[in-house]
Scaffold this motif. Structure first.
Motif, PDB file in Angstrom:
ATOM      1  N   THR A 113       0.831  -1.212   0.000  1.00 32.36           N
ATOM      2  CA  THR A 113       0.000   0.000   0.000  1.00 32.36           C
ATOM      3  C   THR A 113       0.859   1.254   0.000  1.00 32.36           C
ATOM      4  O   THR A 113       0.565   2.231  -0.691  1.00 32.36           O
ATOM      5  N   THR A 114       1.942   1.223   0.749  1.00 30.94           N
ATOM      6  CA  THR A 114       2.842   2.381   0.830  1.00 30.94           C
ATOM      7  C   THR A 114       3.410   2.721  -0.536  1.00 30.94           C
ATOM      8  O   THR A 114       3.405   3.889  -0.965  1.00 30.94           O
ATOM      9  N   VAL A 115       3.914   1.714  -1.235  1.00 30.03           N
ATOM     10  CA  VAL A 115       4.505   1.962  -2.555  1.00 30.03           C
ATOM     11  C   VAL A 115       3.436   2.445  -3.531  1.00 30.03           C
ATOM     12  O   VAL A 115       3.675   3.347  -4.340  1.00 30.03           O
ATOM     13  N   ALA A 116       2.251   1.876  -3.453  1.00 33.25           N
ATOM     14  CA  ALA A 116       1.163   2.316  -4.335  1.00 33.25           C
ATOM     15  C   ALA A 116       0.838   3.782  -4.101  1.00 33.25           C
ATOM     16  O   ALA A 116       0.610   4.550  -5.051  1.00 33.25           O
ATOM     17  N   ARG A 117       0.824   4.218  -2.846  1.00 35.39           N
ATOM     18  CA  ARG A 117       0.531   5.619  -2.530  1.00 35.39           C
ATOM     19  C   ARG A 117       1.626   6.546  -3.047  1.00 35.39           C
ATOM     20  O   ARG A 117       1.350   7.631  -3.563  1.00 35.39           O
ATOM     21  N   ILE A 118       2.863   6.099  -2.917  1.00 36.47           N
ATOM     22  CA  ILE A 118       3.976   6.919  -3.412  1.00 36.47           C
ATOM     23  C   ILE A 118       3.879   7.086  -4.927  1.00 36.47           C
ATOM     24  O   ILE A 118       4.071   8.177  -5.469  1.00 36.47           O
ATOM     25  N   ILE A 119       3.554   6.011  -5.621  1.00 33.28           N
ATOM     26  CA  ILE A 119       3.395   6.072  -7.079  1.00 33.28           C
ATOM     27  C   ILE A 119       2.282   7.040  -7.458  1.00 33.28           C
ATOM     28  O   ILE A 119       2.435   7.883  -8.352  1.00 33.28           O
ATOM     29  N   ALA A 120       1.147   6.911  -6.768  1.00 30.53           N
ATOM     30  CA  ALA A 120      -0.001   7.769  -7.080  1.00 30.53           C
ATOM     31  C   ALA A 120       0.334   9.240  -6.871  1.00 30.53           C
ATOM     32  O   ALA A 120      -0.066  10.106  -7.663  1.00 30.53           O
ATOM     33  N   GLU A 121       1.085   9.533  -5.815  1.00 32.11           N
ATOM     34  CA  GLU A 121       1.450  10.926  -5.535  1.00 32.11           C
ATOM     35  C   GLU A 121       2.370  11.493  -6.603  1.00 32.11           C
ATOM     36  O   GLU A 121       2.306  12.668  -6.953  1.00 32.11           O
ATOM     37  N   LYS A 122       3.251  10.642  -7.141  1.00 34.13           N
ATOM     38  CA  LYS A 122       4.215  11.109  -8.136  1.00 34.13           C
ATOM     39  C   LYS A 122       3.600  11.194  -9.538  1.00 34.13           C
ATOM     40  O   LYS A 122       4.164  11.833 -10.422  1.00 34.13           O
ATOM     41  N   ALA A 123       2.460  10.519  -9.750  1.00 35.35           N
ATOM     42  CA  ALA A 123       1.880  10.451 -11.095  1.00 35.35           C
ATOM     43  C   ALA A 123       1.101  11.705 -11.474  1.00 35.35           C
ATOM     44  O   ALA A 123       0.850  11.936 -12.664  1.00 35.35           O
ATOM     45  N   HIS A 124       0.681  12.518 -10.460  1.00 38.90           N
ATOM     46  CA  HIS A 124      -0.071  13.753 -10.711  1.00 38.90           C
ATOM     47  C   HIS A 124      -1.358  13.482 -11.495  1.00 38.90           C
ATOM     48  O   HIS A 124      -1.721  14.210 -12.422  1.00 38.90           O
ATOM     49  N   LYS A 125      -2.013  12.387 -11.144  1.00 38.41           N
ATOM     50  CA  LYS A 125      -3.305  12.066 -11.734  1.00 38.41           C
ATOM     51  C   LYS A 125      -4.339  11.985 -10.616  1.00 38.41           C
ATOM     52  O   LYS A 125      -3.996  11.853  -9.448  1.00 38.41           O
ATOM     53  N   LYS A 126      -5.584  12.082 -10.990  1.00 37.24           N
ATOM     54  CA  LYS A 126      -6.663  11.936 -10.037  1.00 37.24           C
ATOM     55  C   LYS A 126      -6.593  10.535  -9.425  1.00 37.24           C
ATOM     56  O   LYS A 126      -6.497   9.536 -10.141  1.00 37.24           O
ATOM     57  N   LEU A 127      -6.591  10.459  -8.098  1.00 37.54           N
ATOM     58  CA  LEU A 127      -6.451   9.184  -7.416  1.00 37.54           C
ATOM     59  C   LEU A 127      -7.769   8.754  -6.778  1.00 37.54           C
ATOM     60  O   LEU A 127      -8.407   9.520  -6.053  1.00 37.54           O
ATOM     61  N   TYR A 128      -8.178   7.527  -7.083  1.00 38.01           N
ATOM     62  CA  TYR A 128      -9.319   6.905  -6.421  1.00 38.01           C
ATOM     63  C   TYR A 128      -8.821   5.688  -5.652  1.00 38.01           C
ATOM     64  O   TYR A 128      -7.916   4.982  -6.110  1.00 38.01           O
ATOM     65  N   LYS A 129      -9.437   5.438  -4.516  1.00 37.73           N
ATOM     66  CA  LYS A 129      -9.051   4.279  -3.710  1.00 37.73           C
ATOM     67  C   LYS A 129     -10.282   3.425  -3.431  1.00 37.73           C
ATOM     68  O   LYS A 129     -11.324   3.933  -3.036  1.00 37.73           O
ATOM     69  N   LEU A 130     -10.128   2.151  -3.647  1.00 37.18           N
ATOM     70  CA  LEU A 130     -11.180   1.187  -3.330  1.00 37.18           C
ATOM     71  C   LEU A 130     -10.551  -0.002  -2.624  1.00 37.18           C
ATOM     72  O   LEU A 130      -9.375  -0.313  -2.844  1.00 37.18           O
ATOM     73  N   ASN A 131     -11.343  -0.664  -1.794  1.00 38.89           N
ATOM     74  CA  ASN A 131     -10.904  -1.898  -1.159  1.00 38.89           C
ATOM     75  C   ASN A 131     -11.816  -3.024  -1.623  1.00 38.89           C
ATOM     76  O   ASN A 131     -13.048  -2.899  -1.566  1.00 38.89           O
ATOM     77  N   GLY A 132     -11.218  -4.095  -2.095  1.00 43.04           N
ATOM     78  CA  GLY A 132     -11.988  -5.193  -2.650  1.00 43.04           C
ATOM     79  C   GLY A 132     -12.956  -5.828  -1.674  1.00 43.04           C
ATOM     80  O   GLY A 132     -13.930  -6.459  -2.089  1.00 43.04           O
ATOM     81  N   THR A 133     -12.717  -5.674  -0.385  1.00 43.41           N
ATOM     82  CA  THR A 133     -13.608  -6.283   0.605  1.00 43.41           C
ATOM     83  C   THR A 133     -14.933  -5.540   0.712  1.00 43.41           C
ATOM     84  O   THR A 133     -15.931  -6.111   1.157  1.00 43.41           O
ATOM     85  N   THR A 134     -14.935  -4.264   0.335  1.00 42.60           N
ATOM     86  CA  THR A 134     -16.156  -3.456   0.485  1.00 42.60           C
ATOM     87  C   THR A 134     -16.648  -2.855  -0.825  1.00 42.60           C
ATOM     88  O   THR A 134     -17.786  -2.382  -0.894  1.00 42.60           O
ATOM     89  N   ALA A 135     -15.824  -2.851  -1.856  1.00 38.89           N
ATOM     90  CA  ALA A 135     -16.197  -2.199  -3.120  1.00 38.89           C
ATOM     91  C   ALA A 135     -17.343  -2.928  -3.799  1.00 38.89           C
ATOM     92  O   ALA A 135     -17.431  -4.156  -3.781  1.00 38.89           O
ATOM     93  N   SER A 136     -18.219  -2.140  -4.417  1.00 37.54           N
ATOM     94  CA  SER A 136     -19.347  -2.699  -5.168  1.00 37.54           C
ATOM     95  C   SER A 136     -19.220  -2.286  -6.624  1.00 37.54           C
ATOM     96  O   SER A 136     -18.411  -1.421  -6.981  1.00 37.54           O
ATOM     97  N   THR A 137     -20.043  -2.890  -7.461  1.00 40.40           N
ATOM     98  CA  THR A 137     -20.042  -2.523  -8.879  1.00 40.40           C
ATOM     99  C   THR A 137     -20.408  -1.050  -9.052  1.00 40.40           C
ATOM    100  O   THR A 137     -19.878  -0.367  -9.937  1.00 40.40           O
ATOM    101  N   SER A 138     -21.287  -0.532  -8.202  1.00 44.25           N
ATOM    102  CA  SER A 138     -21.681   0.877  -8.297  1.00 44.25           C
ATOM    103  C   SER A 138     -20.503   1.799  -7.983  1.00 44.25           C
ATOM    104  O   SER A 138     -20.382   2.885  -8.559  1.00 44.25           O
TER     105      SER A 138
END
Length: 421
Positions: free
Chosen positions: A53-78
């Motif tokens: 998770t830490t590395v993923a967050r670092i990548i997202a911060e450096k990419a300068h793109k809109k970041l969305y976060k979901l967790n597979g345990t709670t995420a729905s199709t909606s």
């Protein structure tokens, strides 16, 4: 100090990440990708608490793109559809990064919903999973992603992180934390390669230490109270379960009693008595087999005793059995023989049973030569007479080959003498 210490100490750049030098060290592929700024779809696979998770967050911060976060345990199709609907908005014009934790919990339909947008590049997926992605992630997503394996962090790499945690806590508490090097080593060792667990254990110990004269003292004995047993990664439904069982059998097969005892101890520490007994019974038949046939009833007796007395005493008969198996001569000739025979059956290679072996005593009118003609071996010298037992189309098939061990070679010599070969 409302959030856990592991979160407050979370690395902000790759240089602060603990462990994972095999993919994040200087010149390694993942580090070059991140520093190059071109982020492909990524899947991080490995146990919890090792930095995915830490590395993923670092990548997202450096990419300068809109970041969305979901967790597979709670995420729905909606939830996924909501992200898709925002793709045309102004803030998402440069594309978005979706960080999807525990992707293995999304069903196939949910994963397929993402596929179109991953494929056209409007969504860059960074997913993490504690399960083998090749078993749990939709193949179409796998084929469009690069998988990196994160490994448990070594004790030597956890210790510096504990040092940083100590410095941070001392600043927050306004007190010096007094803890022995032995206690820190024990925390690092008993964390099982999980940095987050090590940091949280350290925080609990520090906060519960005795405070006096600006010093907070952590007693060595309190480490045992926080970590009463080794925090071993073990889940009967996860990869680690099968990895331990695989290592256990391969150590026995490889005649290494030290390693075999080690993996047995890991199974028993996790309370998995049944898996240990089952695997040892398989080893006795598959890997020792005809080289020392007595091993089979001996191991069965040890397993029966273990199941009857239960843990912790079960470790005694199982320890005896494992050392016996690991140090016994090895042969898989019987195992190879039945596998070859099973392969023939699966391929349809059967054929009529020879007349002399059939369990019938009446010949129909169509049979020209009447009689079964079975020869009873016990009526002949050495209780042997040559006759055909396999079907006609398989009469020359050889399934079993004598092993090179003393027991099977003795049997081979005996029968060569009897059969005159």
């Amino acid at each position: 100090m409302t959030s856990p210490l592991a979160d407050r100490l979370r690395p902000q750049d790759l240089g602060e990440v603990v462990g994972q030098r095999h993919i994040l060290g200087q010149g390694k592929v993942l580090r070059r990708l991140i520093e190059g700024g071109t982020i492909p779809n990524l899947i991080f696979y490995g146990p919890s608490g090792v930095g995915k998770t830490t590395v993923a967050r670092i990548i997202a911060e450096k990419a300068h793109k809109k970041l969305y976060k979901l967790n597979g345990t709670t995420a729905s199709t909606s939830d996924i559809r909501e992200i898709v609907e925002n793709l045309g908005s102004l803030e998402a014009m440069g594309g978005v990064i979706l960080y999807l934790d525990e992707i293995q919990y999304l069903n196939k339909k949910q994963q397929q919903t993402l596929l179109q947008f991953i494929e056209d590049g409007s969504i860059t997926l960074i997913a993490s999973t504690t399960e083998n992605p090749y078993f749990y992630i939709y193949n179409a997503i796998l084929s469009r992603s690069t998988v990196f394996e994160f490994k448990p962090v070594e004790k030597e790499e956890i210790l510096p992180a504990l040092g940083r945690a100590r410095t941070l806590l001392e600043g927050e508490l306004g007190e010096k934390i007094e803890i022995s090097g032995e206690a820190l080593e024990k925390i690092a060792t008993l964390s099982g390669g999980d940095v987050r667990r090590a940091l949280n254990s350290f925080e609990l110990l520090a906060l519960s230490g005795e405070s006096a004269d600006g010093v907070r003292r952590v007693a060595d004995g309190s480490v045992e109270e926080v970590t009463t047993k080794s925090v071993m990664r073990y889940d009967r439904s996860a990869d680690e379960h099968y990895d331990i069982l695989s290592a256990f059998q391969k150590s026995i097969r490889g005649s290494d009693p030290q390693a075999a005892l080690h993996y047995l101890a890991r199974l028993l520490q996790a309370g998995d008595l049944i898996s240990a007994c089952r695997r040892m019974l398989v080893c006795a038949c598959e890997d020792i087999g005809l080289a020392y046939p007595q091993a089979i009833p001996i191991v069965k007796a040890c397993a029966d005793i273990a199941m009857q007395v239960g843990l912790p005493e079960a470790q005694i008969p199982l320890g005896d059995a494992v050392v016996l198996l690991a140090t016994a001569p090895k042969s898989n000739s019987g195992c190879m023989g039945i596998e070859a025979a099973m392969a023939d059956i699966a391929a349809g290679n059967t054929g009529p049973i020879p007349r002399q072996l059939q369990n019938k005593h009446f010949d129909g009118a169509e049979v020209k030569v009447k009689g079964q003609f079975y020869q009873y071996p016990h009526d002949f010298p050495n209780h042997y007479v040559e006759q055909q037992y396999l079907p006609d189309n398989l009469k020359d098939r050889v399934y079993y080959q004598y092993g090179e061990n003393r027991t099977e070679q003795a049997a081979k010599g005996y029968w060569e003498k009897i059969k005159g070969k």
